[in-house]
Write a protein that holds these residues in place. Sequence first.
Motif, mmCIF file in Angstrom:
data_model
loop_
_atom_site.group_PDB
_atom_site.id
_atom_site.type_symbol
_atom_site.label_atom_id
_atom_site.label_comp_id
_atom_site.label_asym_id
_atom_site.label_seq_id
_atom_site.Cartn_x
_atom_site.Cartn_y
_atom_site.Cartn_z
ATOM 1 N N THR A 18 0.828 -1.203 0.000
ATOM 2 C CA THR A 18 0.000 0.000 0.000
ATOM 3 C C THR A 18 0.866 1.259 0.000
ATOM 4 O O THR A 18 0.603 2.209 -0.742
ATOM 5 N N SER A 19 1.907 1.262 0.805
ATOM 6 C CA SER A 19 2.812 2.413 0.860
ATOM 7 C C SER A 19 3.513 2.630 -0.472
ATOM 8 O O SER A 19 3.612 3.750 -0.969
ATOM 9 N N ARG A 20 3.986 1.538 -1.072
ATOM 10 C CA ARG A 20 4.686 1.643 -2.354
ATOM 11 C C ARG A 20 3.751 2.170 -3.440
ATOM 12 O O ARG A 20 4.122 3.051 -4.221
ATOM 13 N N ASN A 21 2.527 1.665 -3.486
ATOM 14 C CA ASN A 21 1.566 2.146 -4.483
ATOM 15 C C ASN A 21 1.214 3.616 -4.269
ATOM 16 O O ASN A 21 1.069 4.368 -5.235
ATOM 17 N N THR A 22 1.099 4.026 -3.029
ATOM 18 C CA THR A 22 0.794 5.427 -2.729
ATOM 19 C C THR A 22 1.914 6.341 -3.200
ATOM 20 O O THR A 22 1.669 7.382 -3.819
ATOM 21 N N HIS A 30 1.000 12.491 -14.281
ATOM 22 C CA HIS A 30 -0.254 11.856 -14.704
ATOM 23 C C HIS A 30 -0.115 11.121 -16.034
ATOM 24 O O HIS A 30 -0.655 10.026 -16.204
ATOM 25 N N GLU A 31 0.603 11.706 -16.983
ATOM 26 C CA GLU A 31 0.711 11.091 -18.310
ATOM 27 C C GLU A 31 1.545 9.799 -18.303
ATOM 28 O O GLU A 31 1.471 8.999 -19.228
ATOM 29 N N LEU A 32 2.331 9.568 -17.254
ATOM 30 C CA LEU A 32 3.153 8.360 -17.167
ATOM 31 C C LEU A 32 2.632 7.353 -16.139
ATOM 32 O O LEU A 32 3.219 6.290 -15.957
ATOM 33 N N LEU A 33 1.551 7.679 -15.485
ATOM 34 C CA LEU A 33 1.084 6.877 -14.354
ATOM 35 C C LEU A 33 0.771 5.433 -14.739
ATOM 36 O O LEU A 33 1.140 4.500 -14.026
ATOM 37 N N GLY A 34 0.127 5.227 -15.865
ATOM 38 C CA GLY A 34 -0.211 3.865 -16.289
ATOM 39 C C GLY A 34 1.026 3.015 -16.525
ATOM 40 O O GLY A 34 1.104 1.867 -16.073
ATOM 41 N N CYS A 35 2.000 3.576 -17.231
ATOM 42 C CA CYS A 35 3.232 2.826 -17.532
ATOM 43 C C CYS A 35 4.028 2.538 -16.268
ATOM 44 O O CYS A 35 4.525 1.424 -16.069
#
Length: 65
Positions: A18-22, A30-35
């Motif tokens: 959870t910490s790592r994902n946060t 935002h434009e790189l978040l998916g990758c």
Amino acid sequence: MDLTFLVIAGAADTVSVTSRNTVVQMHTPHELLGCVSAAEQIVGQPGADIGNIAADSWQMTPQEQ
């Protein structure tokens, strides 16, 4: 006793993920978040699998190996 340690390890793993994902979501543009999220998931998932393999091989007796 073993179950207690298993519960503690599971809770620590949950907090870690959870910490790592946060951190990834808060500090990635935002434009790189998916990758970046996909790459983080690919790198993060095998760690648990490798740990399970190591734990399983550690528990095996010499006759089972």
